[in-house]
Design an enzyme around this catalytic site. Structure first.
Site, PDB file in Angstrom:
ATOM      1  N   GLU A  96       0.817  -1.210   0.000  1.00 44.41           N
ATOM      2  CA  GLU A  96       0.000   0.000   0.000  1.00 44.41           C
ATOM      3  C   GLU A  96       0.851   1.262   0.000  1.00 44.41           C
ATOM      4  OE1 GLU A  96      -2.851  -1.610   3.362  1.00 44.41           O
ATOM      5  OE2 GLU A  96      -1.445  -0.157   4.143  1.00 44.41           O
ATOM      6  N   CYS A 104       3.358   8.543   0.813  1.00 48.83           N
ATOM      7  CA  CYS A 104       3.926   7.618   1.788  1.00 48.83           C
ATOM      8  C   CYS A 104       4.039   6.250   1.110  1.00 48.83           C
ATOM      9  CB  CYS A 104       2.981   7.568   2.993  1.00 48.83           C
ATOM     10  SG  CYS A 104       3.428   6.347   4.199  1.00 48.83           S
ATOM     11  N   CYS A 136       6.674  -7.133   7.090  1.00 49.18           N
ATOM     12  CA  CYS A 136       7.763  -6.529   7.858  1.00 49.18           C
ATOM     13  C   CYS A 136       8.234  -7.500   8.933  1.00 49.18           C
ATOM     14  CB  CYS A 136       7.258  -5.241   8.512  1.00 49.18           C
ATOM     15  SG  CYS A 136       8.539  -4.316   9.358  1.00 49.18           S
ATOM     16  N   CYS A 167       6.327  -4.525  15.403  1.00 50.38           N
ATOM     17  CA  CYS A 167       5.812  -3.536  16.358  1.00 50.38           C
ATOM     18  C   CYS A 167       4.402  -3.929  16.801  1.00 50.38           C
ATOM     19  CB  CYS A 167       5.774  -2.151  15.729  1.00 50.38           C
ATOM     20  SG  CYS A 167       7.392  -1.617  15.147  1.00 50.38           S
ATOM     21  N   CYS A 190       1.161  -2.384  15.147  1.00 48.36           N
ATOM     22  CA  CYS A 190       1.131  -2.338  13.681  1.00 48.36           C
ATOM     23  C   CYS A 190       0.454  -3.560  13.073  1.00 48.36           C
ATOM     24  CB  CYS A 190       2.556  -2.218  13.171  1.00 48.36           C
ATOM     25  SG  CYS A 190       2.699  -2.390  11.396  1.00 48.36           S
ATOM     26  N   GLY A 248       6.788  -2.029   5.900  1.00 48.24           N
ATOM     27  CA  GLY A 248       8.181  -2.455   5.885  1.00 48.24           C
ATOM     28  C   GLY A 248       9.127  -1.528   6.607  1.00 48.24           C
ATOM     29  N   GLU A 249      10.320  -2.047   6.869  1.00 44.47           N
ATOM     30  CA  GLU A 249      11.400  -1.269   7.497  1.00 44.47           C
ATOM     31  C   GLU A 249      12.403  -0.941   6.380  1.00 44.47           C
ATOM     32  OE1 GLU A 249      12.886   0.134  10.512  1.00 44.47           O
ATOM     33  OE2 GLU A 249      14.244   0.556   8.848  1.00 44.47           O
ATOM     34  N   HIS A 270       8.862   6.630  19.753  1.00 48.53           N
ATOM     35  CA  HIS A 270       7.628   6.235  20.444  1.00 48.53           C
ATOM     36  C   HIS A 270       7.705   6.100  21.956  1.00 48.53           C
ATOM     37  CE1 HIS A 270       6.254   6.019  16.491  1.00 48.53           C
ATOM     38  NE2 HIS A 270       6.493   4.762  16.223  1.00 48.53           N
ATOM     39  N   CYS A 285      -1.128   1.707   8.978  1.00 50.18           N
ATOM     40  CA  CYS A 285      -0.284   0.845   8.162  1.00 50.18           C
ATOM     41  C   CYS A 285      -0.822  -0.591   8.089  1.00 50.18           C
ATOM     42  CB  CYS A 285       1.084   0.911   8.819  1.00 50.18           C
ATOM     43  SG  CYS A 285       2.258  -0.283   8.335  1.00 50.18           S
TER      44      CYS A 285
HETATM   45  S1  SF4 Z   1       5.833  -1.698   9.169  1.00 52.05           S
HETATM   46 FE1  SF4 Z   1       6.759  -0.130  10.504  1.00 52.05          FE
HETATM   47  S2  SF4 Z   1       5.398  -0.035  12.272  1.00 52.05           S
HETATM   48 FE2  SF4 Z   1       4.927  -1.936  11.189  1.00 52.05          FE
HETATM   49  S3  SF4 Z   1       6.173  -3.529  12.174  1.00 52.05           S
HETATM   50 FE3  SF4 Z   1       7.361  -2.733  10.466  1.00 52.05          FE
HETATM   51  S4  SF4 Z   1       8.622  -1.106  11.347  1.00 52.05           S
HETATM   52 FE4  SF4 Z   1       7.003  -1.532  12.828  1.00 52.05          FE
END
Ligand code: SF4
Length: 354
Positions: free
Chosen positions: A87, A113, A120, A124, A127, A170-171, A227, A344
């Protein structure tokens, strides 16, 4: 996996195609005229087009779904060549405005964005993307194409300024090489010409990769999803903190090459009753001491089944007031797109369950 023409930087294309100037022409067709077929590249010789099309597709993504919010934000769900999906969100930061005589005061301002991975690994707790795990990295072309298709779909002229934030699924630093390549493609003056100053790479804080990103000297902005101000809470919210604790992140940032007119952005997702108190605000100020920083307070955007809640406005304002009183630049991010699946991973999740 298939390769795409958008996976190449202009320099790489120049090595691939002879004569060299064709690379520049192809960049212009892709990123200024947004063509979706080789046939539309009118000044490129047929033989070259045939040769390229046998090896490289120019359709890495397909729009699967678009949700539009009343505030003008649009959330895109893209299907990748292998059937996976990612997305991106087009955020309308400022609407187009006109003077009384009807002449244009300023164009609409946009931020896109984008996602850097399918799923990912970071996990987190707040998320939704994290819940479906990690599938794969995106290629540079798959990253670039998100912006190209969004500009095309919204008729955004190629010379309109636009900001890019790597804050979708994603990271980004876990896919550093492809992300860095996409940034070079975005910046190319013969393509989208989006200055690195207008690109922000947002990380959950992989300290060792922050160092590597700095070494690449891309000139992009850095945002950190902090955070929390103590390791215990941060570990709860972001288990990655066990591997890269707050001190290691702050140390890496102190070494990061930042444009003298820029600041490192610290994202602070404010969750009701968890990290919205003044004690946290005080700790944050002492942590950032000596770093040219800007804090972005973000309202937690609850999703179905989430255990966290949106903070109260008065707590947000008190938090912000305290930071400003201590000389820390602090903004509150408008929770754009609340009426669409803005958190997200939500749009992808919805599609999968439908
Ligand atoms: S997409 Fe961003 S917020 Fe979600 S788990 Fe990965 S690093 Fe964390």
């Amino acid at each position: 996996m298939r390769r795409f023409l958008q996976d190449f930087t202009k320099n790489e294309l120049e090595d691939l195609i002879k004569p060299k100037f064709r690379a520049k022409q192809i960049f212009s067709w892709l990123y200024n005229k947004y063509v979706t077929s080789y046939d539309d590249m009118r000044n490129i010789p047929k033989v070259l087009k045939e040769e390229l099309s046998k090896k490289y597709s120019i359709e890495p993504l397909r729009i699967l779904n678009v949700e539009e919010s009343i505030d003008g934000s649009k959330k895109y769900l893209f299907e990748l060549d292998d059937g996976n999906s990612v997305e991106s969100v087009l955020l309308l930061m400022k609407e187009e405005e006109f003077h009384d005589d009807g002449t244009l005061k300023h164009h609409a301002r946009y931020t896109v964005c984008i996602s850097s991975q399918v799923g990912c690994k970071i996990g987190c707790s707040f998320c939704l993307t994290a819940k479906s795990g990690f599938i794969r990295n995106l290629s540079a072309g798959e990253i670039v194409e998100q912006v190209r298709l969004i500009k095309r779909d919204n008729g955004i002229a190629s010379n309109r300024r636009l900001n890019i934030v790597y804050m979708g699924m994603g990271e980004p630093l876990d896919n550093l090489d492809e992300v860095a390549k996409s940034s070079i493609i975005f910046s190319d003056p013969d393509g989208m010409a989006i200055s690195p100053n207008r690109q922000t790479i947002s990380t959950s804080g992989l300290s060792s990769k922050i160092k590597k990103l700095g070494e690449k000297r891309l000139g992009v902005n850095l945002a950190i999803s902090l955070h929390a101000v103590d390791d215990k809470l941060r570990e709860e919210l972001m288990p990655i903190n066990r591997a890269y604790n707050i001190k290691s992140i702050i140390d890496a940032i102190r070494e990061f090459p930042i444009n003298t007119r820029k600041k490192v952005m610290f994202e602070y997702l404010v969750i009701k009753g968890v990290n919205d108190d003044l004690k946290s605000a005080k700790k944050l100020v002492s942590l950032l001491n000596g770093i040219r920083s800007k804090v972005n307070l973000i309202y937690f955007n609850p999703y179905q089944g989430s255990i966290y809640q949106r903070p109260e406005e008065k707590n947000m304002l008190n938090f912000q007031k305290y930071l400003i009183s201590k000389g820390v630049l602090c903004t509150i991010r408008e929770s754009k797109g609340l009426d669409i699946s803005a958190a997200c991973g939500q749009l992808r999740d919805k599609q999968k369950n439908s």
